[in-house]
Design a protein around this motif. Structure first.
Motif, PDB file in Angstrom:
ATOM      1  N   PRO A 199     -12.321  13.867  -5.515  1.00 56.49           N
ATOM      2  CA  PRO A 199     -12.424  12.823  -4.278  1.00 56.49           C
ATOM      3  C   PRO A 199     -11.575  11.759  -4.271  1.00 56.49           C
ATOM      4  N   TRP A 200     -11.414  10.966  -5.224  1.00 56.76           N
ATOM      5  CA  TRP A 200     -10.771   9.667  -5.248  1.00 56.76           C
ATOM      6  C   TRP A 200      -9.449  10.059  -4.962  1.00 56.76           C
ATOM      7  N   LEU A 201      -8.691  10.928  -5.311  1.00 56.67           N
ATOM      8  CA  LEU A 201      -7.315  11.307  -4.966  1.00 56.67           C
ATOM      9  C   LEU A 201      -7.171  11.645  -3.511  1.00 56.67           C
ATOM     10  N   ARG A 202      -8.161  12.338  -2.966  1.00 54.63           N
ATOM     11  CA  ARG A 202      -7.987  12.845  -1.696  1.00 54.63           C
ATOM     12  C   ARG A 202      -8.068  11.348  -0.927  1.00 54.63           C
ATOM     13  N   SER A 203      -9.023  10.565  -0.976  1.00 57.67           N
ATOM     14  CA  SER A 203      -9.303   9.500  -0.325  1.00 57.67           C
ATOM     15  C   SER A 203      -7.880   8.446  -0.514  1.00 57.67           C
ATOM     16  N   TYR A 204      -7.462   8.394  -1.545  1.00 56.08           N
ATOM     17  CA  TYR A 204      -6.181   7.570  -2.091  1.00 56.08           C
ATOM     18  C   TYR A 204      -5.087   8.078  -1.003  1.00 56.08           C
ATOM     19  N   ALA A 205      -4.989   9.398  -0.993  1.00 59.89           N
ATOM     20  CA  ALA A 205      -3.867   9.841  -0.432  1.00 59.89           C
ATOM     21  C   ALA A 205      -4.021   9.660   1.234  1.00 59.89           C
ATOM     22  N   HIS A 206      -5.180   9.840   1.724  1.00 60.91           N
ATOM     23  CA  HIS A 206      -5.451   9.642   3.137  1.00 60.91           C
ATOM     24  C   HIS A 206      -5.089   8.156   3.545  1.00 60.91           C
ATOM     25  N   GLN A 207      -5.388   7.112   2.710  1.00 60.65           N
ATOM     26  CA  GLN A 207      -5.007   5.844   3.072  1.00 60.65           C
ATOM     27  C   GLN A 207      -3.538   5.540   2.817  1.00 60.65           C
ATOM     28  N   LEU A 208      -3.057   6.265   1.875  1.00 62.82           N
ATOM     29  CA  LEU A 208      -1.434   5.743   1.460  1.00 62.82           C
ATOM     30  C   LEU A 208      -0.408   5.554   2.537  1.00 62.82           C
ATOM     31  N   PRO A 209      -0.325   6.465   3.446  1.00 63.94           N
ATOM     32  CA  PRO A 209       0.666   6.140   4.613  1.00 63.94           C
ATOM     33  C   PRO A 209       0.330   4.574   5.245  1.00 63.94           C
ATOM     34  N   ALA A 210      -0.841   4.304   5.399  1.00 64.11           N
ATOM     35  CA  ALA A 210      -0.935   3.009   6.114  1.00 64.11           C
ATOM     36  C   ALA A 210      -0.592   1.921   4.824  1.00 64.11           C
ATOM     37  N   ALA A 211      -1.148   2.383   3.904  1.00 60.88           N
ATOM     38  CA  ALA A 211      -0.585   1.166   3.014  1.00 60.88           C
ATOM     39  C   ALA A 211       0.801   1.118   2.792  1.00 60.88           C
ATOM     40  N   ALA A 212       1.552   2.127   2.621  1.00 60.79           N
ATOM     41  CA  ALA A 212       2.859   1.955   2.646  1.00 60.79           C
ATOM     42  C   ALA A 212       3.620   1.374   3.758  1.00 60.79           C
ATOM     43  N   LEU A 213       3.079   1.746   4.806  1.00 59.91           N
ATOM     44  CA  LEU A 213       3.400   0.748   6.230  1.00 59.91           C
ATOM     45  C   LEU A 213       3.336  -0.564   5.814  1.00 59.91           C
ATOM     46  N   ALA A 214       1.917  -0.973   5.597  1.00 59.47           N
ATOM     47  CA  ALA A 214       1.555  -2.341   5.427  1.00 59.47           C
ATOM     48  C   ALA A 214       2.688  -2.996   4.382  1.00 59.47           C
ATOM     49  N   ALA A 215       2.810  -2.194   3.272  1.00 60.15           N
ATOM     50  CA  ALA A 215       3.890  -2.823   2.096  1.00 60.15           C
ATOM     51  C   ALA A 215       5.194  -3.187   2.692  1.00 60.15           C
ATOM     52  N   ALA A 216       5.679  -2.159   3.627  1.00 57.85           N
ATOM     53  CA  ALA A 216       6.820  -2.528   4.083  1.00 57.85           C
ATOM     54  C   ALA A 216       6.953  -3.409   5.139  1.00 57.85           C
ATOM     55  N   LEU A 217       6.084  -3.707   5.814  1.00 58.88           N
ATOM     56  CA  LEU A 217       5.881  -4.730   6.736  1.00 58.88           C
ATOM     57  C   LEU A 217       5.900  -6.323   5.827  1.00 58.88           C
ATOM     58  N   ALA A 218       4.920  -6.212   5.126  1.00 56.57           N
ATOM     59  CA  ALA A 218       4.713  -7.530   4.148  1.00 56.57           C
ATOM     60  C   ALA A 218       6.123  -7.803   3.528  1.00 56.57           C
ATOM     61  N   LEU A 219       6.692  -6.860   2.967  1.00 53.97           N
ATOM     62  CA  LEU A 219       8.044  -7.211   2.275  1.00 53.97           C
ATOM     63  C   LEU A 219       9.154  -7.594   3.106  1.00 53.97           C
ATOM     64  N   SER A 220       9.017  -7.228   4.499  1.00 52.96           N
ATOM     65  CA  SER A 220      10.012  -7.502   5.499  1.00 52.96           C
ATOM     66  C   SER A 220      10.102  -8.947   5.765  1.00 52.96           C
ATOM     67  N   THR A 221       8.965  -9.478   5.520  1.00 54.40           N
ATOM     68  CA  THR A 221       9.179 -10.922   5.979  1.00 54.40           C
ATOM     69  C   THR A 221       9.913 -11.733   5.036  1.00 54.40           C
ATOM     70  N   SER A 222      10.587 -11.255   3.775  1.00 54.46           N
ATOM     71  CA  SER A 222      11.474 -11.786   3.010  1.00 54.46           C
ATOM     72  C   SER A 222      12.633 -10.867   2.778  1.00 54.46           C
ATOM     73  N   LEU A 223      12.947  -9.902   3.646  1.00 53.09           N
ATOM     74  CA  LEU A 223      14.254  -9.019   3.651  1.00 53.09           C
ATOM     75  C   LEU A 223      14.922  -9.405   4.694  1.00 53.09           C
ATOM     76  N   PRO A 224      16.158  -8.468   4.788  1.00 53.05           N
ATOM     77  CA  PRO A 224      16.953  -9.104   5.673  1.00 53.05           C
ATOM     78  C   PRO A 224      16.679  -8.934   7.426  1.00 53.05           C
ATOM     79  N   VAL A 225      15.772  -8.136   7.535  1.00 56.43           N
ATOM     80  CA  VAL A 225      15.323  -7.922   8.894  1.00 56.43           C
ATOM     81  C   VAL A 225      14.461  -9.063   9.561  1.00 56.43           C
ATOM     82  N   ALA A 226      14.020 -10.123   8.531  1.00 61.77           N
ATOM     83  CA  ALA A 226      13.364 -11.273   9.091  1.00 61.77           C
ATOM     84  C   ALA A 226      14.217 -11.824   9.641  1.00 61.77           C
TER      85      ALA A 226
END
Length: 502
Positions: free
Chosen positions: A360-387
């Protein structure tokens, strides 16, 4: 660790109850088909704006943009790709085997400017987002598919590459993405056909093509029982053929093609592995671990490790870590760009399999991961070239740059110029440009360089004359932190552009 599933999305019965990892209600035939193309279009605008704004402000990071412009300019004139920046008369095919860049030549013929290369790169990077987004939406549902597509487009590896002016790996991005999408969809013929042209992008990518062949064989071994034996045999033949072809192409490129065009009759980059005359430095374990974590953690939450598609990333990581050049070990420059399509499609593949996990923990983790990956990309972008695109100064050309351009405009078309990095992008399309300190006996008509720190301007002509015995140089002008020296005997010959104000 459980193996990732080799088949398609979770059964339709799971979509009805909204179980983690199942498709959204909007998936399937009712899902908007244009989403991947809207994502790619937005990324194209973003990448183009970033690259062109950097170009307008003379913020080029290396000589690569000039190198590729010289090669493409030669192709556009139906000539051999001579790149004087790598040494007078150097054929670029003797440096790296990247004939695919000739595809830009027709566009450069119409628009002879380095901006053409930057726009082409932006288009290729954006194109690679289509299969990444499309596959994720098909397997995981529209919302999570869009999250993965946007996270890919804003990933640090892609942003670093866009920030690096231009490089031939731009062509590898869509080829890898379309090929691996086809692998996940079990379209073996398409997977092979998309992988084959990788050998024309760069000599080492033949090994990556071979790795994709290995991935196909692994997927066939774990394939569904409904596959017909004849079809399996045909797919196995395609996969083996791709692996053999990729390895052979790399061997021929390194052992025959490149040495035949190389002035020294060899492949110059072997020294990157051997360490040259001294012992080769070994990558520090903490540096290797840090780079691997950057590749896998903010992008995929390490879940991509569950997919055999990650094998396609091994050749690139292997040659980087085997090199003694510490630039290859880090997350800087463009070296990690080709890993991004691999890890994000591997993530989608792993998420599909995790949806059927008994944990169950893996299914739950996998379900939330796309949103987490997007959040990480947006957060890191504040210090990356697109900023930088959020800052008004990004869109303004400083007066110092305009003054430098006016100075460089006084160098006539067709002149020979010795230059360091920033002036190259303004000269390579109309002059014969050499790298500063590597004219190999040619005394250039002009020398364009950044004003050296702590140096008196009156000393620069004497420095130039020591570099080029027998030639005499005079100061032509200084603007915006750059200086141009002119060889005596050319003064007053065909100078173009306005004379700078005193």
């Amino acid at each position: 660790m459980e193996p990732a599933a080799a088949t398609g999305p979770a059964p339709a019965r799971r979509a009805a109850d909204g179980a983690p990892g199942s498709r959204d209600a909007t998936a399937g035939p009712r899902a908007p088909r244009l989403d991947p193309y809207w994502v790619a279009g937005a990324l194209f605008v973003l990448y183009t704006a970033l690259s062109v704004c950097r170009y307008r402000r003379m913020l080029t990071m290396s000589w690569d943009l000039g190198i590729f412009e010289q090669a493409v300019r030669a192709y556009a004139r139906l000539g051999a790709p001579i790149v004087d920046l790598k040494g007078p008369g150097t054929n670029i095919l003797g440096d790296h085997f990247s004939p695919v860049t000739a595809l830009i030549a027709p566009f450069y013929r119409l628009f002879p400017t380095p901006v053409t290369l930057l726009v082409a790169q932006a288009a290729l990077f954006a194109l690679s987002a289509i299969p990444v987004t499309r596959l994720a939406a098909d397997r995981l549902g529209r919302g999570r598919g869009l999250a993965i597509g946007i996270a890919y487009g804003l990933s640090w590896g892609v942003q670093r590459a866009v920030d690096f002016d231009f490089h031939e790996i731009a062509f590898a991005m869509p080829l890898l993405a379309f090929s691996l999408e086809a692998v996940v969809r079990r379209r073996w013929r398409s997977a092979v056909l998309w992988a084959v042209p990788l050998v024309l992008v760069k000599e080492d990518l033949g090994i990556t093509a071979a790795a994709i062949g290995v991935v196909v064989l692994i997927r066939l071994r774990g394939g569904t029982r409904g596959d017909r034996p004849a079809r399996d045999r045909h797919a196995v033949a395609l996969a083996v053929g791709l692996a053999v072809f990729g390895l052979a192409a790399t061997a021929v490129s390194l052992g025959v093609i490149i040495p035949s065009f190389n002035n020294g009759g060899s492949y110059d980059y072997w020294t990157k592995l051997s360490g040259g005359d001294g012992p080769a430095p070994v990558i520090p374990p903490d540096t290797a671990a840090r780079t691997l974590l950057w590749v896998l953690l903010p992008t995929t939450g390490l879940l991509a490790l569950r997919s055999p598609l990650l094998i396609a990333a091994v050749p690139t990581l292997a040659w980087r870590f085997a090199s003694h050049d510490d630039h290859y070990w880090t997350t800087d420059w463009h070296y990690s760009a080709v890993l991004m399509p691999v890890v994000f499609i591997a993530l989608t593949d792993a998420l599909t399999g995790a949806a059927d996990s008994r944990r169950p923990w893996l299914r739950s983790y996998a379900h939330q991961l796309p949103a987490a990956a997007l959040a990480a990309a947006l957060a890191l972008s504040t210090s990356l070239p697109v900023a930088a695109l959020t800052q008004g100064a990004t869109y303004r050309v400083p007066e110092s740059v305009r003054a430098t351009e006016r100075l460089l405009d006084r160098i006539p078309d067709g002149a020979t110029v010795e230059s360091d990095v920033p002036p190259i992008s303004r000269l390579a399309g109309r002059c014969r440009v050499f790298w500063y300190g590597d004219t190999r006996g040619i005394s250039p008509d002009y020398i364009a360089q950044r004003v050296p720190d702590g140096r008196n301007l009156v000393d620069l002509p004497a420095d130039a004359e020591r570099m080029h015995p027998g030639a005499r140089y005079a100061l032509m002008g200084v603007e915006g932190g750059y200086v141009v020296l002119e060889k005596k005997g050319r003064q007053g010959q065909g100078q173009a552009g306005p004379t700078p104000a005193p």
